[in-house]
Design an enzyme around this catalytic site. Structure first.
Site, mmCIF file in Angstrom:
data_model
loop_
_atom_site.group_PDB
_atom_site.id
_atom_site.type_symbol
_atom_site.label_atom_id
_atom_site.label_comp_id
_atom_site.label_asym_id
_atom_site.label_seq_id
_atom_site.Cartn_x
_atom_site.Cartn_y
_atom_site.Cartn_z
ATOM 1 N N GLU A 139 32.912 -163.814 42.171
ATOM 2 C CA GLU A 139 33.037 -165.050 41.416
ATOM 3 C C GLU A 139 32.929 -164.775 39.916
ATOM 4 O O GLU A 139 32.206 -163.888 39.483
ATOM 5 C CB GLU A 139 31.959 -166.053 41.841
ATOM 6 C CG GLU A 139 32.118 -166.454 43.300
ATOM 7 C CD GLU A 139 31.197 -167.588 43.726
ATOM 8 O OE1 GLU A 139 31.639 -168.408 44.527
ATOM 9 O OE2 GLU A 139 30.044 -167.648 43.284
ATOM 10 N N CYS A 152 31.637 -165.710 32.412
ATOM 11 C CA CYS A 152 30.545 -165.026 33.085
ATOM 12 C C CYS A 152 31.182 -164.100 34.127
ATOM 13 O O CYS A 152 31.867 -164.553 35.042
ATOM 14 C CB CYS A 152 29.637 -166.077 33.738
ATOM 15 S SG CYS A 152 28.217 -165.369 34.553
ATOM 16 N N CYS A 159 24.759 -157.759 45.463
ATOM 17 C CA CYS A 159 23.764 -157.148 44.580
ATOM 18 C C CYS A 159 22.643 -156.588 45.451
ATOM 19 O O CYS A 159 22.291 -157.171 46.475
ATOM 20 C CB CYS A 159 23.187 -158.196 43.625
ATOM 21 S SG CYS A 159 22.026 -157.516 42.404
ATOM 22 N N CYS A 163 16.472 -160.452 44.075
ATOM 23 C CA CYS A 163 15.550 -161.390 43.413
ATOM 24 C C CYS A 163 15.417 -162.651 44.270
ATOM 25 O O CYS A 163 16.412 -163.161 44.803
ATOM 26 C CB CYS A 163 16.054 -161.741 42.020
ATOM 27 S SG CYS A 163 16.140 -160.315 40.918
ATOM 28 N N CYS A 166 17.713 -165.878 43.479
ATOM 29 C CA CYS A 166 19.140 -165.705 43.182
ATOM 30 C C CYS A 166 19.967 -165.635 44.463
ATOM 31 O O CYS A 166 19.657 -164.856 45.364
ATOM 32 C CB CYS A 166 19.328 -164.428 42.362
ATOM 33 S SG CYS A 166 21.062 -164.089 41.984
ATOM 34 N N CYS A 382 23.710 -170.254 36.741
ATOM 35 C CA CYS A 382 22.994 -168.982 36.892
ATOM 36 C C CYS A 382 22.320 -168.898 38.251
ATOM 37 O O CYS A 382 21.633 -169.822 38.670
ATOM 38 C CB CYS A 382 21.903 -168.850 35.839
ATOM 39 S SG CYS A 382 22.511 -168.878 34.173
HETATM 40 N N1 SAH Z 1 21.637 -158.879 37.531
HETATM 41 C C1 SAH Z 1 21.663 -159.329 36.178
HETATM 42 C C2 SAH Z 1 22.757 -160.326 35.866
HETATM 43 C C3 SAH Z 1 22.969 -161.477 36.820
HETATM 44 S S1 SAH Z 1 21.872 -162.826 36.778
HETATM 45 C C4 SAH Z 1 20.304 -159.900 35.792
HETATM 46 O O1 SAH Z 1 19.486 -160.099 36.673
HETATM 47 O O2 SAH Z 1 20.055 -160.092 34.606
HETATM 48 C C5 SAH Z 1 22.066 -163.624 35.249
HETATM 49 C C6 SAH Z 1 20.861 -164.476 34.874
HETATM 50 O O3 SAH Z 1 20.692 -165.584 35.762
HETATM 51 C C7 SAH Z 1 19.558 -163.688 34.932
HETATM 52 O O4 SAH Z 1 18.819 -163.881 33.760
HETATM 53 C C8 SAH Z 1 18.826 -164.319 36.096
HETATM 54 O O5 SAH Z 1 17.427 -164.203 35.944
HETATM 55 C C9 SAH Z 1 19.321 -165.732 36.043
HETATM 56 N N2 SAH Z 1 19.129 -166.454 37.306
HETATM 57 C C10 SAH Z 1 19.178 -165.949 38.558
HETATM 58 N N3 SAH Z 1 18.905 -166.916 39.460
HETATM 59 C C11 SAH Z 1 18.693 -168.048 38.769
HETATM 60 C C12 SAH Z 1 18.376 -169.386 39.138
HETATM 61 N N4 SAH Z 1 18.246 -169.747 40.419
HETATM 62 N N5 SAH Z 1 18.243 -170.304 38.159
HETATM 63 C C13 SAH Z 1 18.411 -169.959 36.854
HETATM 64 N N6 SAH Z 1 18.708 -168.710 36.447
HETATM 65 C C14 SAH Z 1 18.839 -167.761 37.386
#
Ligand code: SAH
Length: 397
Positions: A139, A152, A159, A163, A166, A382
């Protein structure tokens, strides 16, 4: 450039409000081989193209000169321009000697991705599901702004970093994206942005699916082509790579790229960061800070991302801890109210708590920005990108 599109009846529809993907998907390899690297023109930056031409019999300087002409011809025209010709007469017309023709014409100049689905948000954000040649789904999210449009970009299919907050982290890692598949997200989005008539695409954030530092070689190659003044001409200051905090890749990143760095912090201490970000076991916060302090080039600053979870990391004392952590680093902090993700216990704070947190952090002299969610209604905000799970047929209950 023509943007290929598959017929609507083949593309399974995802509508805002659909239930999220069912069970967590195991990290099984959906795709065994990654796209054959090097067979596509967009898999090469000028340096790797020159290397290929040198192997084809050119001198180092002739190979460099031809590579420069080729990236200008293939990628230098604006988004509205027709696809540049890619055959022997077109290459000869660039003043490229016959010695280089075979090696160049073996490279496919076409797109490695097609649009599988477009999900337009009511806020003008456009989430795109893109299908690679082997069927892998990724995406990208097009985010129009008044002065410029942002894309983006995804760096991996899935991945490995898992986390807790996410959606992409639930998928596991299927495979790496080739540099050309990263570049092609931009080629497709740039054409769409031009077609939609908003501000031109001038800003790239590697904040889509995947951990860019787990695919750093291809990410760097893509960035070099995207920022090459002969090719896509993105300003390096308008390209931001976001990492989960893979500390040992920070130094190589700054050595090899002129792009900006963002680091996802998301908690003010190791215990809480560890509980939601497994990467913290390998690279605790002190190691992360030490790597940043050591590697950040003169005059540059890092952007910390701090997702706020109600009652978890959003207390005024957490802002104090965060301010103490970033003290001494040239940085800004981007505070992000959490978007709905896989863990229902992680919710966004109230507007009051958000404001209080931001005020407390700013009070410490920390430059603080708030990222307002875009594209949430279509799962494009995000942490919500999970194309594979969405388009996979539902598993029997
Ligand atoms: N793997 C990389 C890039 C992808 S995530 C990273 O972790 O930085 C991009 C951003 O979205 C990151 O800052 C992450 O913390 C944030 N993110 C992930 N899940 C989220 C959520 N449920 N709500 C808001 N931001 C989120």
């Amino acid at each position: 450039m023509r943007v290929p599109e598959i017929p609507e009846e083949i593309a399974p529809a995802f509508r805002a409000g659909d239930p999220p993907a069912p069970a967590p998907v195991a990290a099984r390899p959906l795709i065994r081989r990654s796209a054959r690297a090097g067979a596509r023109l967009a898999d090469h930056d000028a340096a790797s193209l020159a290397e290929l031409l040198r192997k084809a019999g050119g001198t180092a300087s002739a190979a460099r000169a031809v590579a420069g002409k080729v990236v200008r011809h293939a990628f230098g025209a604006g988004p509205g321009a027709p696809a540049p010709a890619w055959d022997a007469p077109a290459i000869a017309a660039l003043g490229v000697g016959a010695w280089a023709h075979e090696a160049l014409l073996a490279l496919d100049p076409g797109l490695s991705l097609e649009i599988a689905e477009r999900a337009p948000s009511t806020d003008d954000t456009l989430r795109l599901v893109l299908r690679a040649r082997d069927g892998a789904l990724i995406e990208s999210v097009l985010i129009p702004g008044p002065a410029r449009t942002t894309l983006c970009v995804s760096s991996q299919v899935g991945c490995a970093r898992a986390c807790a907050f996410c959606e992409t982290g639930r998928l596991g890692l299927a495979r790496q994206l080739a540099a050309g598949e990263i570049v092609d997200q931009v080629r497709i989005a740039r054409a769409l942005a031009a077609e939609r008539g908003g501000a031109p695409l001038r800003n790239l954030v590697f904040m889509g699916m995947g951990e860019p530092f787990d695919n750093l070689g291809e990410v760097l190659k893509a960035i070099r082509l995207l920022t090459d003044p002969r090719a896509f001409r993105f300003a390096p200051s308008h390209v931001t790579v976001s990492t989960v905090g893979v500390a040992d890749k920070i130094e190589p990143f700054f050595r090899e790229a002129r792009a900006e760095l963002a680091v996802s912090l998301n908690a003010p201490d190791d215990a809480r960061r560890q509980a939601i970000m497994p990467v913290n076991a390998r690279f605790p916060m002190a190691a992360l800070k030490e790597a940043l302090a050591r590697s950040l080039p003169q005059g540059r600053r890092v952007l910390f991302e701090y997702v706020l979870f109600d009652g978890y990391n959003d207390a005024p004392e957490d802002a104090d801890l965060l301010a103490a952590y970033v003290a001494g680093l040239r940085c800004r902090v981007n505070v992000i109210p959490c978007n709905p993700g896989p863990d229902p216990a992680l919710r966004p704070p109230s507007a009051e708590r958000l404001d209080a947190f931001v005020a407390r952090l700013s009070g410490h002299g920390v430059t603080t920005l708030v990222r307002r969610p875009r594209g949430r209604d279509v799962g494009g905000a995000c942490g919500q990108l999970a194309g594979i799970a969405r388009l996979r047929p539902p598993s029997p209950a």
